[in-house]
Design an enzyme around this catalytic site. Structure first.
Site, PDB file in Angstrom:
ATOM      1  N   SER A  16       0.761  -1.440  -0.106  1.00  0.00           N
ATOM      2  CA  SER A  16      -0.220  -0.240   0.048  1.00  0.00           C
ATOM      3  C   SER A  16       0.893   1.196   0.137  1.00  0.00           C
ATOM      4  O   SER A  16       2.002   1.258   0.361  1.00  0.00           O
ATOM      5  CB  SER A  16      -0.805   0.048   1.315  1.00  0.00           C
ATOM      6  OG  SER A  16      -0.018   0.302   2.343  1.00  0.00           O
ATOM      7  N   LYS A  17       0.212   2.370  -0.560  1.00  0.00           N
ATOM      8  CA  LYS A  17       1.053   3.534  -0.672  1.00  0.00           C
ATOM      9  C   LYS A  17       1.055   3.957   0.706  1.00  0.00           C
ATOM     10  O   LYS A  17       2.314   4.758   1.178  1.00  0.00           O
ATOM     11  CB  LYS A  17       0.027   4.643  -1.345  1.00  0.00           C
ATOM     12  CG  LYS A  17      -0.434   4.056  -2.905  1.00  0.00           C
ATOM     13  CD  LYS A  17      -0.927   5.411  -3.458  1.00  0.00           C
ATOM     14  CE  LYS A  17      -2.151   4.774  -4.217  1.00  0.00           C
ATOM     15  NZ  LYS A  17      -2.920   5.967  -4.869  1.00  0.00           N
ATOM     16  N   ARG A  18       0.076   3.646   1.650  1.00  0.00           N
ATOM     17  CA  ARG A  18       0.048   4.318   2.914  1.00  0.00           C
ATOM     18  C   ARG A  18       1.104   3.940   3.618  1.00  0.00           C
ATOM     19  O   ARG A  18       1.746   4.533   4.468  1.00  0.00           O
ATOM     20  CB  ARG A  18      -1.179   4.043   3.678  1.00  0.00           C
ATOM     21  CG  ARG A  18      -2.371   4.493   3.247  1.00  0.00           C
ATOM     22  CD  ARG A  18      -3.663   4.211   4.148  1.00  0.00           C
ATOM     23  NE  ARG A  18      -4.273   5.632   4.390  1.00  0.00           N
ATOM     24  CZ  ARG A  18      -5.005   5.861   5.520  1.00  0.00           C
ATOM     25  NH1 ARG A  18      -4.946   4.847   6.260  1.00  0.00           N
ATOM     26  NH2 ARG A  18      -5.367   6.688   5.628  1.00  0.00           N
ATOM     27  N   GLU A  19       1.797   2.712   3.443  1.00  0.00           N
ATOM     28  CA  GLU A  19       2.681   2.203   4.519  1.00  0.00           C
ATOM     29  C   GLU A  19       4.105   2.522   3.579  1.00  0.00           C
ATOM     30  O   GLU A  19       5.089   1.713   3.939  1.00  0.00           O
ATOM     31  CB  GLU A  19       2.585   0.611   4.639  1.00  0.00           C
ATOM     32  CG  GLU A  19       1.658   0.365   5.448  1.00  0.00           C
ATOM     33  CD  GLU A  19       1.334  -1.068   5.907  1.00  0.00           C
ATOM     34  OE1 GLU A  19       2.279  -1.821   6.078  1.00  0.00           O
ATOM     35  OE2 GLU A  19      -0.029  -1.488   5.651  1.00  0.00           O
ATOM     36  N   GLY A  20       4.265   3.251   2.642  1.00  0.00           N
ATOM     37  CA  GLY A  20       5.352   3.618   1.894  1.00  0.00           C
ATOM     38  C   GLY A  20       6.068   2.599   0.993  1.00  0.00           C
ATOM     39  O   GLY A  20       7.078   2.408   0.858  1.00  0.00           O
TER      40      GLY A  20
END
Length: 490
Positions: free
Chosen positions: A253-257
RNA sequence: GGCCCAUUGGUCAAGCGGUUAAGACAUCGCCCUCUCACGGCGGUAACAGGGGUUCGAAUCCCCUAUGGGUCACCA
């Protein structure tokens, strides 16, 4: 199946960079279309005005272009089914939603956020559904609310009994009890459709035949099916892709980089290698081929090869693939890309024949970013390299006998009129023969003496050739002097 | 928690009732070799567990376990 032209679409929302899962979806959409002579369209789903990210659209274009996944229709290239940006289609959706209200497949809801929040809190677990409070409103109440300008949404009315079944091209039959389906919102109070609704309407309007997307949508697909049925539209083929997880099994995910496509590019991976690797994550060909160009993939791709279980992104294999691509590069192309790295290492055409360097490097590096560390010794020999390197058991060399071997090598190299690989090789091999020693006894010390490194791309011949006569002899001299001093002090 | 889905070596995976259970990456060893890399040869290593069905199950069914997904006026 009919002979309708296959049409697929990649429908990202412009909320950031494309991570690997997005890229794979786009790739498979593209391949599903191209493998069947179809059309691939790009549609931008920007119905959530709050989440717009500046420049995200451009990133999508850039990524697709870099990856070689070219769309036939889209906001930037046009097409007969435009506009291809949902915010520009806003006016369309409400009419369709109202049509559903007419046919009793949807209804107006005037519940505000507060009521919905408290409703959710009073229910124990997540998964609690909307209580259909507004379904019971009378015609008159609805009209009054509407007339008074009260904000509203339109919700899809789900069946109360039975279950919904659909056929997924990769997962097979999927059945979900109707009781699990919430009366989802179709049109938001700001007048924008929700993703789920806009998706169905647009896919129909754009005559999309195959919906390819991540498997996180399998459980919401029954709602889509119901929508298609309510409208009386043909249901497209659903192809849900298994998720790509990172090490440990978590979804990327993008959120977790997690790495996006451009991140990987920045790390030094070639776009073709990434595309190739990603193509193989969740899909396998009939045979054991592993290296595929996009063109080849377009030919051999087959929905049947898509697997159901999630796969883990493995950098080790990507690394290997990247090297395969580098090794297959045309030497000029390699060289053009390598030059930037040579600059970083201050290696110029005056210090070495860079084409020769490229030739050596192409066989050895995994990333272009590894070039500087591989060529630093060409620019300048390490000052105080460890003389212990001359003590090599297998080569039968030592700090003592190396002096003698180096001197003999120096003599024969110094006599060379023509300085090139062949002449150097001959001179050194003649030295081997004259002294009656093993190849390694000459070549190991020479290589060490002119590079000062334990490991180098290429051997003594190549390095001497690249360094040139003057520099080679100079380095040999320096190393011999160091060795002598060292031996005397023992 | 409800629902949905998945489960073959460390990783990607082939396999669709009868196989010595492929192949690739990684790993280990050997060979080649002036180092590295390449290349060649070989090794270690898998059907989550338990019940069925069947002459026969990695393949079909059920249960358990584990993992994942999903339950928004996000997409």
């Amino acid at each position: 199946m009919s002979q309708k032209q296959v049409r697929t679409r990649y429908a990202p929302s412009p909320t950031g960079s494309m991570h690997i899962g997005n890229l794979r979806s786009a790739l498979y959409e593209y391949l599903v279309a191209k493998s069947q002579g179809g059309v691939f369209v790009l549609r931008i789903e920007d119905t959530d005005q709050k989440r717009q990210v500046e420049g995200a659209l451009q990133k999508i274009y850039d990524t697709l272009k870099l990856a070689g996944i070219q769309h036939d229709e889209g906001p930037d290239v046009g097409g007969n089914y435009g506009p291809y940006v949902q915010s520009e289609r806003k006016h369309l959706y409400l009419a369709y939603a109202k049509q559903l209200v007419e046919s009793k497949h949807a209804y107006y809801c005037f519940c505000d956020k507060e009521r919905l929040d408290s409703l959710r809190q009073s229910q124990e677990h997540e998964g609690a559904k909307y209580d259909r409070h507004c379904l019971g409103l009378s015609e008159r109440e609805i009209k009054e609310n509407l007339d008074s300008g009260m904000p509203y949404v339109i919700r899809q009315k789900m069946p109360t009994e039975g279950s919904v079944t659909y056929h997924d091209a990769v997962f097979g039959e999927i059945t979900v009890p109707s009781s699990e389906l919430e009366d989802q919102i179709l049109v938001k109070s700001d007048g924008f459709p929700t993703y789920n609704f806009a998706n169905v309407v647009d896919d129909h309007l754009m005559e999309i035949t195959h919906v390819v997307r991540g498997s996180e949508y399998v459980s919401s697909t029954p709602k889509y099916i119901l929508l298609y049925e309510a409208f009386g539209w043909d249901v497209p083929v659903f192809i849900h892709l298994p998720l790509i997880t990172k090490e440990g099994g978590r979804k990327m995910s993008k959120r977790e980089g997690d790495a996006s496509f451009v991140d990987l590019i920045d790390m030094g991976y070639l776009p073709e290698a990434i595309v190739n690797y990603v193509a193989l994550l969740g899909w396998s060909p009939r045979d054991n081929q592993e290296i595929f160009s996009l063109k080849e993939l377009e030919e051999v791709f087959d929905i049947k090869g898509i697997s159901k279980s999630p796969s883990t992104f493995d950098f080790e294999k990507l690394n290997w693939m990247n090297r395969e691509y580098i090794r297959k590069m045309d030497l000029d192309a390699f060289h053009a890309k390598a030059i930037e790295e040579y600059k970083k290492a201050s290696l110029t055409e005056t210090t070495a024949d860079l084409h020769k360097v490229s030739q050596l490097l192409r066989e050895r590096i995994e990333f272009f970013t590894q070039i500087p560390e591989n060529v630093d010794f060409l620019v300048k020999m390490p000052d105080n390299y460890d003389l212990n390197m001359y003590n090599h058991k297998k080569m039968k060399t030592s700090t003592e006998n190396s002096v003698e071997f180096l001197e003999a090598s120096y003599q024969s190299l110094a006599q060379l009129m023509d300085w090139n690989f062949q002449s150097i090789e001959k001179a050194l091999m003649d030295t081997v023969e004259t002294l009656g020693v093993k190849n390694g006894q000459i070549l190991w010390p020479v290589r060490t003496a002119i590079s000062g490194k334990q490991m180098t791309p290429g051997g003594a011949f190549e390095i001497a050739d690249i360094l040139g006569k003057e520099e080679t002899l100079s380095r040999l001299q320096i190393s011999m002097d160091r060795l002598k001093t060292f031996n005397e002090n023992q």
